[in-house]
Design a protein around this motif. Structure first.
Motif, PDB file in Angstrom:
ATOM      1  N   ALA A  49     -19.747 -24.539  -0.197  1.00  7.26           N
ATOM      2  CA  ALA A  49     -21.223 -23.961   0.256  1.00  7.26           C
ATOM      3  C   ALA A  49     -21.388 -23.548   1.623  1.00  7.26           C
ATOM      4  CB  ALA A  49     -22.232 -25.054  -0.255  1.00  7.26           C
ATOM      5  N   LEU A  50     -20.712 -24.270   2.416  1.00  7.93           N
ATOM      6  CA  LEU A  50     -20.861 -24.015   4.009  1.00  7.93           C
ATOM      7  C   LEU A  50     -20.540 -22.597   4.029  1.00  7.93           C
ATOM      8  CD1 LEU A  50     -19.861 -27.206   5.689  1.00  7.93           C
ATOM      9  CD2 LEU A  50     -22.257 -26.155   5.264  1.00  7.93           C
ATOM     10  N   ASN A  51     -19.445 -22.194   3.395  1.00  9.25           N
ATOM     11  CA  ASN A  51     -18.649 -21.076   3.541  1.00  9.25           C
ATOM     12  C   ASN A  51     -19.443 -19.888   2.675  1.00  9.25           C
ATOM     13  OD1 ASN A  51     -15.947 -21.490   5.028  1.00  9.25           O
ATOM     14  ND2 ASN A  51     -15.485 -22.341   3.170  1.00  9.25           N
ATOM     15  N   ALA A  52     -20.116 -20.134   1.776  1.00  9.09           N
ATOM     16  CA  ALA A  52     -20.961 -19.455   1.270  1.00  9.09           C
ATOM     17  C   ALA A  52     -22.390 -19.017   1.949  1.00  9.09           C
ATOM     18  CB  ALA A  52     -21.491 -20.194  -0.301  1.00  9.09           C
ATOM     19  N   VAL A  53     -22.742 -19.894   2.671  1.00 12.15           N
ATOM     20  CA  VAL A  53     -23.858 -19.726   3.629  1.00 12.15           C
ATOM     21  C   VAL A  53     -23.674 -18.743   4.705  1.00 12.15           C
ATOM     22  CG1 VAL A  53     -25.491 -20.885   5.272  1.00 12.15           C
ATOM     23  CG2 VAL A  53     -25.216 -21.973   3.090  1.00 12.15           C
ATOM     24  N   LYS A  54     -22.450 -19.060   5.134  1.00 12.43           N
ATOM     25  CA  LYS A  54     -21.802 -18.003   6.423  1.00 12.43           C
ATOM     26  C   LYS A  54     -21.550 -16.639   5.651  1.00 12.43           C
ATOM     27  CE  LYS A  54     -18.090 -18.196   9.838  1.00 12.43           C
ATOM     28  NZ  LYS A  54     -17.178 -18.820  10.348  1.00 12.43           N
ATOM     29  N   GLU A  55     -21.293 -16.441   4.649  1.00 13.10           N
ATOM     30  CA  GLU A  55     -21.346 -15.209   3.896  1.00 13.10           C
ATOM     31  C   GLU A  55     -22.407 -14.635   3.223  1.00 13.10           C
ATOM     32  OE1 GLU A  55     -18.853 -16.102   0.747  1.00 13.10           O
ATOM     33  OE2 GLU A  55     -16.741 -16.445   1.797  1.00 13.10           O
ATOM     34  N   GLY A  56     -23.523 -15.201   3.493  1.00  9.45           N
ATOM     35  CA  GLY A  56     -24.910 -14.991   2.760  1.00  9.45           C
ATOM     36  C   GLY A  56     -25.075 -14.970   1.524  1.00  9.45           C
ATOM     37  N   SER A  57     -24.135 -15.732   0.791  1.00  6.64           N
ATOM     38  CA  SER A  57     -24.512 -15.777  -0.899  1.00  6.64           C
ATOM     39  C   SER A  57     -25.539 -16.766  -1.101  1.00  6.64           C
ATOM     40  CB  SER A  57     -23.180 -16.287  -1.263  1.00  6.64           C
ATOM     41  OG  SER A  57     -22.018 -15.260  -0.949  1.00  6.64           O
ATOM     42  N   MET A  58     -25.719 -17.687  -0.227  1.00  5.88           N
ATOM     43  CA  MET A  58     -26.549 -18.995  -0.835  1.00  5.88           C
ATOM     44  C   MET A  58     -27.310 -19.675   0.388  1.00  5.88           C
ATOM     45  SD  MET A  58     -24.063 -22.037  -2.215  1.00  5.88           S
ATOM     46  CE  MET A  58     -25.029 -23.002  -2.153  1.00  5.88           C
ATOM     47  N   ALA A  59     -28.287 -20.470   0.230  1.00  7.92           N
ATOM     48  CA  ALA A  59     -28.847 -21.318   1.294  1.00  7.92           C
ATOM     49  C   ALA A  59     -28.301 -22.769   0.750  1.00  7.92           C
ATOM     50  CB  ALA A  59     -30.433 -21.393   1.263  1.00  7.92           C
ATOM     51  N   SER A  60     -28.346 -23.873   1.787  1.00 11.58           N
ATOM     52  CA  SER A  60     -27.902 -24.939   1.406  1.00 11.58           C
ATOM     53  C   SER A  60     -28.581 -25.933   2.346  1.00 11.58           C
ATOM     54  CB  SER A  60     -26.236 -25.156   1.352  1.00 11.58           C
ATOM     55  OG  SER A  60     -25.978 -26.724   1.171  1.00 11.58           O
ATOM     56  N   GLU A  93     -26.397 -20.561  12.591  1.00  8.94           N
ATOM     57  CA  GLU A  93     -26.317 -21.110  13.835  1.00  8.94           C
ATOM     58  C   GLU A  93     -25.544 -22.390  13.768  1.00  8.94           C
ATOM     59  OE1 GLU A  93     -28.942 -18.059  14.128  1.00  8.94           O
ATOM     60  OE2 GLU A  93     -29.281 -19.853  12.854  1.00  8.94           O
ATOM     61  N   ASN A  94     -25.449 -23.240  12.877  1.00  5.03           N
ATOM     62  CA  ASN A  94     -24.806 -24.355  12.777  1.00  5.03           C
ATOM     63  C   ASN A  94     -23.614 -24.570  12.098  1.00  5.03           C
ATOM     64  OD1 ASN A  94     -25.974 -24.987  10.157  1.00  5.03           O
ATOM     65  ND2 ASN A  94     -27.630 -26.501  11.001  1.00  5.03           N
ATOM     66  N   VAL A  95     -23.566 -23.616  11.210  1.00  7.38           N
ATOM     67  CA  VAL A  95     -22.554 -23.727   9.873  1.00  7.38           C
ATOM     68  C   VAL A  95     -21.080 -23.762  10.579  1.00  7.38           C
ATOM     69  CG1 VAL A  95     -22.012 -21.151   9.756  1.00  7.38           C
ATOM     70  CG2 VAL A  95     -21.740 -22.702   7.597  1.00  7.38           C
ATOM     71  N   ASP A  96     -20.904 -23.180  11.599  1.00 11.72           N
ATOM     72  CA  ASP A  96     -19.286 -23.099  12.137  1.00 11.72           C
ATOM     73  C   ASP A  96     -19.005 -24.569  12.756  1.00 11.72           C
ATOM     74  OD1 ASP A  96     -18.502 -20.792  11.635  1.00 11.72           O
ATOM     75  OD2 ASP A  96     -19.095 -19.881  13.389  1.00 11.72           O
ATOM     76  N   ALA A  97     -20.092 -25.048  13.107  1.00 16.26           N
ATOM     77  CA  ALA A  97     -19.876 -26.507  13.698  1.00 16.26           C
ATOM     78  C   ALA A  97     -19.617 -27.516  12.382  1.00 16.26           C
ATOM     79  CB  ALA A  97     -21.152 -26.819  14.555  1.00 16.26           C
ATOM     80  N   LEU A  98     -20.544 -27.267  11.503  1.00 19.48           N
ATOM     81  CA  LEU A  98     -20.295 -28.151  10.326  1.00 19.48           C
ATOM     82  C   LEU A  98     -19.060 -28.171   9.592  1.00 19.48           C
ATOM     83  CD1 LEU A  98     -24.036 -27.857   8.948  1.00 19.48           C
ATOM     84  CD2 LEU A  98     -23.064 -29.760  10.116  1.00 19.48           C
ATOM     85  N   LEU A  99     -18.282 -26.698   9.488  1.00 11.73           N
ATOM     86  CA  LEU A  99     -17.124 -26.631   8.876  1.00 11.73           C
ATOM     87  C   LEU A  99     -16.123 -27.149   9.924  1.00 11.73           C
ATOM     88  CD1 LEU A  99     -17.496 -22.828   7.758  1.00 11.73           C
ATOM     89  CD2 LEU A  99     -17.129 -24.658   6.446  1.00 11.73           C
TER      90      LEU A  99
END
Length: 332
Positions: free
Chosen positions: A254-265, A322-328
């Motif tokens: 899901a984090l990767n999907a947020v990064k791709e713009g496919s969904m919110a989480s 803004e925070n997805v890379d840090a979470l990944l």
């Protein structure tokens, strides 16, 4: 409702595993059992991994056994009976069913074993404490993100968690609260996919066929189901960007999907829930114990208060670009 009977095969397997664990227990260690509803999906795997890496477990102060409940209240109750027989000092409980789990808690209470709830709730006043997150808030947040993207117009479908689990009930309440703010939005379908990506994909495939080009948004009460809906949309040859999709948990895909713009989480910090629950469980057994997990520093708004609060709420973290890379990075 009482859940006592279980098939001989499953009972023997669970008891056998517990006996093996008991035989290897460290002398003098506090024996804690973590009874979780199921370990098939990533979120509870992350929860269990954090529990096993709690400083008290790593240091040998606690001897921890994680029990896989296999999404079955019967199995979970049998595991409680095993822990009672084996003389566990405390239990951390993540129940599959908000009502059925009460019997298991009562059995442990009668045996003098403290039970700390975590992640999902149980209808029992006998819990020592509960360490989780506000699922009504999560349900509202995820639904609102879908409805905002839709401009409060159009049609949505809702993928629910297992019927009768507290997260399904409370996230549903949050979904309804957000939908009430958008009276022009229609719910075309609402059904459980049991937190499963595969079940959600199958449901979404059927809904796309039944409602040709009518579905604008997908509210998945967890990330796995939202990801299953995305797979169905792709398989149908449709453009994922034409749909507003959201889930809850912040699992890696899901984090990767947020990064791709496919969904919110929305990130549910299962690690903090698990480690916080273990700290509270140790405190229930060892009154002079001070928490060893770093999560109390990470979330200073979640005050320890000598481990005596009846409920501890771990905050939600919306996943953003803004925070997805840090979470990944934390998953590596």
């Amino acid at each position: 409702m009482t859940f006592r009977k279980l098939s001989t095969t499953v009972s023997a397997l669970v008891i056998g595993l517990s006996l093996a664990t008991a035989a290897s227990a460290k002398d003098g260690a506090i024996k804690i059992g973590a009874a979780v509803y199921g370990l098939n999906a990533e979120f509870m795997q992350l929860w269990a991994d954090a529990a096993e890496n709690h400083p008290a477990v790593k240091s040998g102060l606690v001897d921890l056994t994680v029990f896989d409940g296999r999404y079955d209240a019967l199995v979970q109750q049998d595991q409680f009976e095993t822990m009672i027989t084996q003389g566990y000092d405390a239990i951390v409980f993540v129940p599959i069913d908000i009502d059925a789990g009460a019997t298991a808690v009562e059995l442990a209470h009668e045996a003098g074993i403290p039970v700390v709830g975590s992640n999902t709730m149980v209808n029992s006043k006998l819990l020592t404490s509960y360490v989780g997150s506000d699922d009504v808030q999560a349900g509202y947040m995820e639904a609102k993100s879908v409805l905002d993207k839709m401009g409060c117009k159009g049609n949505v479908v809702i993928l629910e968690g297992p019927i009768g689990q507290s997260a399904q009930i409370q996230r549903g309440e949050g979904n309804k609260k957000a939908l009430a703010e958008c009276p022009d939005v229609k719910v075309l379908e609402q059904q459980t996919a049991n937190w499963s990506r595969a079940e959600a994909q199958s449901l979404m495939e059927n809904w796309l066929t039944a409602h040709d080009k009518e579905i604008n948004g997908v509210i998945g009460q967890n990330d796995e189901m939202a990801l299953g809906a995305i797979e169905a949309i792709k398989s149908a040859g449709l453009n994922v960007s034409d749909f507003a999709i959201a889930g809850v948990d912040g699992v890696t895909d899901a984090l990767n999907a947020v990064k791709e713009g496919s969904m919110a989480s929305i990130l549910q910090d299962g690690a903090a829930q698990a480690q916080g629950a273990i700290d509270v469980a140790i405190k229930a057994v060892k009154p002079d114990y001070e928490p060893m997990s770093e999560i109390w520093k990470q979330y200073p708004q979640m005050t320890w208060e000598d481990g005596k609060k009846t409920e501890y709420n771990v905050p939600w973290t919306p996943v953003t670009l803004e925070n997805v890379d840090a979470l990944l990075a934390k998953r590596k």
